[in-house]
Design a protein around this motif. Sequence first.
Motif, PDB file in Angstrom:
ATOM      1  N   VAL A  19       0.816  -1.218   0.000  1.00 20.72           N
ATOM      2  CA  VAL A  19       0.000   0.000   0.000  1.00 20.72           C
ATOM      3  C   VAL A  19       0.849   1.268   0.000  1.00 20.72           C
ATOM      4  N   LEU A  20       2.093   1.168   0.436  1.00 25.14           N
ATOM      5  CA  LEU A  20       3.049   2.263   0.314  1.00 25.14           C
ATOM      6  C   LEU A  20       4.316   1.701  -0.305  1.00 25.14           C
ATOM      7  N   ASP A  21       4.880   2.448  -1.256  1.00 20.89           N
ATOM      8  CA  ASP A  21       6.001   1.941  -2.021  1.00 20.89           C
ATOM      9  C   ASP A  21       7.150   2.945  -2.023  1.00 20.89           C
ATOM     10  N   GLY A  37      -3.603  14.491  -2.591  1.00 18.44           N
ATOM     11  CA  GLY A  37      -3.577  13.387  -3.529  1.00 18.44           C
ATOM     12  C   GLY A  37      -4.944  12.754  -3.626  1.00 18.44           C
ATOM     13  N   PRO A  38      -5.132  11.872  -4.589  1.00 21.10           N
ATOM     14  CA  PRO A  38      -6.447  11.241  -4.770  1.00 21.10           C
ATOM     15  C   PRO A  38      -6.827  10.359  -3.597  1.00 21.10           C
ATOM     16  N   GLY A  39      -8.117  10.096  -3.459  1.00 19.24           N
ATOM     17  CA  GLY A  39      -8.580   9.185  -2.429  1.00 19.24           C
ATOM     18  C   GLY A  39      -7.951   7.818  -2.605  1.00 19.24           C
ATOM     19  N   GLY A  40      -7.524   7.216  -1.493  1.00 16.55           N
ATOM     20  CA  GLY A  40      -6.911   5.900  -1.545  1.00 16.55           C
ATOM     21  C   GLY A  40      -5.460   5.909  -1.966  1.00 16.55           C
ATOM     22  N   SER A  41      -4.842   7.093  -2.057  1.00 17.65           N
ATOM     23  CA  SER A  41      -3.455   7.175  -2.522  1.00 17.65           C
ATOM     24  C   SER A  41      -2.452   6.835  -1.428  1.00 17.65           C
ATOM     25  N   VAL A 215       0.817  12.791  -2.712  1.00 14.63           N
ATOM     26  CA  VAL A 215       0.854  11.337  -2.586  1.00 14.63           C
ATOM     27  C   VAL A 215       0.029  10.747  -3.727  1.00 14.63           C
ATOM     28  N   HIS A 216       0.623   9.808  -4.437  1.00 10.67           N
ATOM     29  CA  HIS A 216      -0.072   9.198  -5.573  1.00 10.67           C
ATOM     30  C   HIS A 216       0.369   7.744  -5.692  1.00 10.67           C
ATOM     31  N   GLY A 217      -0.601   6.831  -5.698  1.00 15.34           N
ATOM     32  CA  GLY A 217      -0.291   5.423  -5.882  1.00 15.34           C
ATOM     33  C   GLY A 217       0.620   4.847  -4.820  1.00 15.34           C
ATOM     34  N   ARG A 236       0.279  14.566 -12.666  1.00 17.64           N
ATOM     35  CA  ARG A 236      -0.279  14.028 -11.425  1.00 17.64           C
ATOM     36  C   ARG A 236      -0.140  15.027 -10.285  1.00 17.64           C
ATOM     37  N   VAL A 237       0.848  15.898 -10.388  1.00 18.15           N
ATOM     38  CA  VAL A 237       1.033  16.951  -9.395  1.00 18.15           C
ATOM     39  C   VAL A 237       0.153  18.146  -9.727  1.00 18.15           C
ATOM     40  N   LYS A 238       0.177  18.558 -10.980  1.00 20.80           N
ATOM     41  CA  LYS A 238      -0.559  19.757 -11.391  1.00 20.80           C
ATOM     42  C   LYS A 238      -2.056  19.613 -11.172  1.00 20.80           C
TER      43      LYS A 238
END
Length: 248
Positions: A19-21, A37-41, A215-217, A236-238
Amino acid sequence: MDHVAQILDVSLTLSGTRVLDQVTLSLAPGRVHALVGPGGSGKTLVLKLLATLLAPNDGEVRLFGDPVPHDAPDELRAVRSRIGVQFQNLALFDFLSVAENVAFPLAQDRSPPPPDVLSQRVAAALDSVRLAGQGDQPVQALSGGMQRRVAVARAAIGQPDLLLFDDPSGGLDPVTTSRIFQLIGEHQRRTGCTVVVASHDVDRLALLCTDFHVVHGGSVIFSGSLADGRACPDPRVKVFLDVRNDAT
């Protein structure tokens, strides 16, 4: 101290899923940091690492200059006493009064303050979030916005060095949202603590925060100022930082 907290190349696996990389994140002291960041990121998971509620499978989390002592309960308790957390679901106790909820972190300490000192600190904490005189009220009798202010007061009552907020304005109207962010800013300026706010409300974060982390993915893909984030070529940042709606 150069950093209040550092997450160094941390990976986390829960129920067989990574879940975190390889997350890397540094928090400079005395600043207000935004997690977006998106939900669930993975924003809430990052906060739980900082709160010492999760231990990484790989990498290292350092707080106040030292690795988090997950295998040493007494040392871990001492570290946690320097951290305040407002949980996403608030985690207020409906069987306790407002004052009892706010007092809970101090009352559970191994060396709690005397009752009169505790009452004074609770009263001051409630006054700081504009809830003076509400201490005897049952939590369930309060509006959603007032409950969130109770959660802010409870997180801050121990005068922590690191204060974490997970979606502090979730489900609130714009006016109440602005009030919550204002209270967080007032507390930080008054105490000089380091604050981390996870939220989708970039407009209000822009008024409050000095540092932004996207935070993404399950990874932190950007850390820097809002201006640098808005100039970042990574879409993904913008998509999260290049938003300029008028804050209410």
